[in-house]
Design an enzyme around this catalytic site. Sequence first.
Site, PDB file in Angstrom:
ATOM      1  N   CYS A 259       3.885  -1.521  -4.893  1.00  0.00           N
ATOM      2  CA  CYS A 259       4.402  -2.488  -5.850  1.00  0.00           C
ATOM      3  C   CYS A 259       5.705  -1.998  -6.500  1.00  0.00           C
ATOM      4  O   CYS A 259       6.746  -2.035  -5.869  1.00  0.00           O
ATOM      5  CB  CYS A 259       3.333  -2.829  -6.880  1.00  0.00           C
ATOM      6  SG  CYS A 259       3.579  -4.450  -7.650  1.00  0.00           S
ATOM      7  N   HIS A 345      -1.113  -4.896  -3.186  1.00  0.00           N
ATOM      8  CA  HIS A 345      -2.076  -3.907  -3.691  1.00  0.00           C
ATOM      9  C   HIS A 345      -3.223  -3.678  -2.712  1.00  0.00           C
ATOM     10  O   HIS A 345      -4.238  -4.382  -2.759  1.00  0.00           O
ATOM     11  CB  HIS A 345      -2.629  -4.354  -5.046  1.00  0.00           C
ATOM     12  CG  HIS A 345      -1.670  -4.162  -6.174  1.00  0.00           C
ATOM     13  ND1 HIS A 345      -1.658  -3.019  -6.943  1.00  0.00           N
ATOM     14  CD2 HIS A 345      -0.670  -4.942  -6.626  1.00  0.00           C
ATOM     15  CE1 HIS A 345      -0.691  -3.113  -7.842  1.00  0.00           C
ATOM     16  NE2 HIS A 345      -0.079  -4.277  -7.670  1.00  0.00           N
ATOM     17  N   GLU A 347      -5.386  -1.408  -2.785  1.00  0.00           N
ATOM     18  CA  GLU A 347      -6.564  -0.863  -3.473  1.00  0.00           C
ATOM     19  C   GLU A 347      -7.366  -1.945  -4.184  1.00  0.00           C
ATOM     20  O   GLU A 347      -8.368  -1.638  -4.837  1.00  0.00           O
ATOM     21  CB  GLU A 347      -6.117   0.177  -4.497  1.00  0.00           C
ATOM     22  CG  GLU A 347      -5.663  -0.352  -5.849  1.00  0.00           C
ATOM     23  CD  GLU A 347      -4.375  -1.156  -5.836  1.00  0.00           C
ATOM     24  OE1 GLU A 347      -4.123  -1.925  -6.776  1.00  0.00           O
ATOM     25  OE2 GLU A 347      -3.603  -1.023  -4.860  1.00  0.00           O
TER      26      GLU A 347
END
Length: 369
Positions: A259, A345, A347
């Site tokens: 990001c 993202h 995760e």
Amino acid sequence: MITNFTKLPAVLLLADGTVFYGKAAGKIGTTTGEICFNTGMTGYQEIFTDPSYFGQIMVTTNAHIGNYGIAKEEVESGNIQIAGLVCKNYNIYYTRKQAQESIQDYFQEQNIVSISDIDTRQLVRHIRDKGAMNAIISSEILDIDALKKQLDQVPSMDGLELSSKVSTTETYTFGEENATYRVAVLDLGVKKNILRNFHDRDVYAKVYPAKTSFAEMEKDFAPNGYFISNGPGDPSAMPYAVETVKDILKANKPMFGICLGHQLLALANDIPTIKMFNGHRGLNHPVKNVIIDHCEVTSQNHGFGVVPEAVRASDKVEITHVNLNDKSIEGIRVKGKKAFSVQYHPESSPGPHDSRYLFDDFVKMMQKN
């Protein structure tokens, strides 16, 4: 326990003069920030506690918020990061056994001013058409002229440096000290689930404040690789972080960015960033890995991006991932270096989990180092 909840009137005022009337939620008071929306159907705690949302008023497109309560282990940082919440149905009653408290108690504990009973469909359409802008929520001041004066004092997100405000002030570690790999994490607003993903891959991480230099991290920890985290604000207002990334590249150390880390890697390679009209926020953005011709559904949260034309014209990087909705650049790797990044993202928790292979790719890169 649910305490001190009364549905008092509240108002939401946008910078373009648009007014929405609703009911008070959370703490009674006034809050300001850049208004944006997230399309996720679940995971509101991840949204509330993601440091990348620092300074932003969040509109949730899902109609019901708070319906499964608050579970303290489902957070991405130590406290709520959003400046305020706008929602349709604010549910203070919940039935999930894993939850410890209601959203109302949670917001009151952390002084979060919010507004409910808003037609969020109309509001999201307005933001989508007019673009992200500053806004103010108040349940204590209902005079529009007074709110306009206060809103005029709120700085634009464009040019705002915020990562140093959410970063850790002291170094700390995550994982087992005898793990196979050691990763230095430059904390610009790192999410806990990123650290959990490293731990799951036999990585011992040491997390450093935002303005820590490469030389300091290298001397202190001698890591196998470096991670540049997500975070809030304008990447072009962070020359200190750009210099750190440049130093890591010069040393040819394995590096992975997510990001904001993606944007900083681009800036370190002379690729400019831009403030997006709306940004990408939600759990359902399609991205194509053009290297392996593989598509994945991704979780995203960013209001800035890299300039696509500059990436395509660069002789320093190659494109690895592209957004299938608007063709924006979602991933790059640096030619001749052990460095790559993605805008989204991998995760994400609760999901999707399509992109977690990127953590494995980073570990493989450290193996070869």
